[in-house]
Enzyme design. Structure first.
Site, PDB file in Angstrom:
ATOM      1  N   LYS A   1      -7.736  13.200   5.869  1.00 17.11           N
ATOM      2  CA  LYS A   1      -7.513  12.651   7.212  1.00 17.11           C
ATOM      3  C   LYS A   1      -7.550  13.758   8.281  1.00 17.11           C
ATOM      4  CE  LYS A   1      -4.766   8.694   5.583  1.00 17.11           C
ATOM      5  NZ  LYS A   1      -3.428   8.043   5.667  1.00 17.11           N
TER       6      LYS A   1
ATOM      7  N   TYR B   1      -8.974  -0.191   8.319  1.00 14.72           N
ATOM      8  CA  TYR B   1      -7.554  -0.493   8.127  1.00 14.72           C
ATOM      9  C   TYR B   1      -7.206  -1.924   8.531  1.00 14.72           C
ATOM     10  CZ  TYR B   1      -6.021   4.215   6.765  1.00 14.72           C
ATOM     11  OH  TYR B   1      -5.789   5.391   6.095  1.00 14.72           O
TER      12      TYR B   1
ATOM     13  N   ASN C   1      -0.329  11.887   7.006  1.00 10.48           N
ATOM     14  CA  ASN C   1      -0.024  12.219   5.614  1.00 10.48           C
ATOM     15  C   ASN C   1      -1.236  12.720   4.821  1.00 10.48           C
ATOM     16  OD1 ASN C   1      -1.326   9.811   5.393  1.00 10.48           O
ATOM     17  ND2 ASN C   1       0.366   8.697   4.431  1.00 10.48           N
TER      18      ASN C   1
ATOM     19  N   HIS D   1      -5.998   9.669   2.129  1.00 11.55           N
ATOM     20  CA  HIS D   1      -6.055   8.247   1.765  1.00 11.55           C
ATOM     21  C   HIS D   1      -6.605   8.140   0.355  1.00 11.55           C
ATOM     22  CE1 HIS D   1      -7.040   3.954   1.810  1.00 11.55           C
ATOM     23  NE2 HIS D   1      -8.158   4.321   1.194  1.00 11.55           N
TER      24      HIS D   1
ATOM     25  N   GLU E   1     -14.038  -0.116  -0.399  1.00 15.54           N
ATOM     26  CA  GLU E   1     -13.943   1.072   0.470  1.00 15.54           C
ATOM     27  C   GLU E   1     -15.111   2.020   0.251  1.00 15.54           C
ATOM     28  OE1 GLU E   1      -9.046   0.998   0.736  1.00 15.54           O
ATOM     29  OE2 GLU E   1     -10.044   2.683  -0.230  1.00 15.54           O
TER      30      GLU E   1
HETATM   31  P1  IDP Z   1      -1.062   4.501   1.589  1.00 17.22           P
HETATM   32  O1  IDP Z   1      -1.954   5.389   2.433  1.00 17.22           O
HETATM   33  O2  IDP Z   1      -0.079   5.312   0.788  1.00 17.22           O
HETATM   34  O3  IDP Z   1      -1.821   3.517   0.746  1.00 17.22           O
HETATM   35  P2  IDP Z   1      -0.408   2.269   3.361  1.00 17.22           P
HETATM   36  O4  IDP Z   1       0.856   1.471   3.282  1.00 17.22           O
HETATM   37  O5  IDP Z   1      -1.669   1.634   2.879  1.00 17.22           O
HETATM   38  O6  IDP Z   1      -0.144   3.670   2.610  1.00 17.22           O
HETATM   39  O7  IDP Z   1      -0.582   2.714   4.879  1.00 17.22           O
HETATM   40  C1  IDP Z   1      -1.810   3.207   5.351  1.00 17.22           C
HETATM   41  C2  IDP Z   1      -1.529   4.401   6.243  1.00 17.22           C
HETATM   42  O8  IDP Z   1      -0.811   3.965   7.398  1.00 17.22           O
HETATM   43  C3  IDP Z   1      -0.618   5.469   5.635  1.00 17.22           C
HETATM   44  O9  IDP Z   1      -1.285   6.358   4.765  1.00 17.22           O
HETATM   45  C4  IDP Z   1      -0.097   6.167   6.870  1.00 17.22           C
HETATM   46  O10 IDP Z   1      -1.080   7.045   7.452  1.00 17.22           O
HETATM   47  C5  IDP Z   1       0.110   4.974   7.804  1.00 17.22           C
HETATM   48  N1  IDP Z   1       1.477   4.425   7.690  1.00 17.22           N
HETATM   49  C6  IDP Z   1       1.997   3.700   6.659  1.00 17.22           C
HETATM   50  N2  IDP Z   1       3.279   3.356   6.890  1.00 17.22           N
HETATM   51  C7  IDP Z   1       3.579   3.886   8.100  1.00 17.22           C
HETATM   52  C8  IDP Z   1       4.772   3.863   8.905  1.00 17.22           C
HETATM   53  O11 IDP Z   1       5.811   3.307   8.539  1.00 17.22           O
HETATM   54  N3  IDP Z   1       4.691   4.520  10.108  1.00 17.22           N
HETATM   55  C9  IDP Z   1       3.559   5.150  10.554  1.00 17.22           C
HETATM   56  N4  IDP Z   1       2.423   5.176   9.829  1.00 17.22           N
HETATM   57  C10 IDP Z   1       2.429   4.567   8.612  1.00 17.22           C
HETATM   58 MG    MG Z   2      -3.048   1.955   1.358  1.00 19.45          MG
END
Ligand code: IDP
Ligand code: MG
Length: 140
Positions: free
Chosen positions: A11, A51, A114, A117, A128
């Site tokens: 990312k 997304y 984070n 992905h 994807e």
């Molecule tokens: P993942 O990437 O671990 O699969 P997902 O729940 O699919 O997590 O969420 C997609 C992305 O959205 C996350 O990787 C992160 O960048 C963002 N995200 C998820 N939860 C939060 C939150 O509570 N606050 C802000 N951003 C979030």
């Molecule tokens: Mg996810």
């Protein structure tokens, strides 16, 4: 376990902080192999489409803004049980909850920024991968 493919995205926070090499070292050390890959800039439309599953979540707007704030590197990773294996080495979504040695524990800034992905199922991996790659882009 079968040989699978999964989609990886490094990312914007990872690309902008020059961490892609270090993250790829963790990925390659796990045994996963790159079979397609490129660096690109997502547009708002493309990030929203990628997304779309999260469009009703409160963080959706911020997530899209973040994902277009710099380049991303997309890759297809291949290996035994690649979907689960890559999720395991990525670590929990929130780096504060991620296990030691995982990519998110090592490199992520916070729950949004984070660093990586990874597809969460074989079905989503197929979708994807098709979102970013054509068959000619694979090296096998
Ligand atoms: P993942 O990437 O671990 O699969 P997902 O729940 O699919 O997590 O969420 C997609 C992305 O959205 C996350 O990787 C992160 O960048 C963002 N995200 C998820 N939860 C939060 C939150 O509570 N606050 C802000 N951003 C979030
Ligand atoms: Mg996810």
């Amino acid at each position: 376990m079968a040989i699978e493919r999964t989609l990886s995205i490094l990312k914007p926070d990872a690309c902008l902080r020059n961490l892609t090499g270090r993250i790829m070292t963790v990925i390659e050390d796990s045994g996963l192999r790159v079979v397609a890959g490129k660096r690109l800039q997502l547009t708002q439309e493309r990030a929203e489409a990628f997304y779309a599953v999260h469009k009703d979540r409160p963080f959706f707007g911020d997530l899209v803004s973040y994902m277009i704030s710099g380049p991303v590197e997309v890759r297809v990773l291949e290996g035994e049980g690649a979907v689960a294996k890559y999720r395991e080495i990525m670590g929990a979504t929130n780096p504060a909850e991620a296990a030691d040695g995982t990519i998110r524990k090592l490199f992520a800034e916070n729950v949004e920024r984070n660093s990586v992905h990874g597809s969460d199922s074989q079905e989503n991996a197929a979708k994807e991968i098709a979102f970013f790659f054509t068959p000619e882009e694979f090296t096998g």
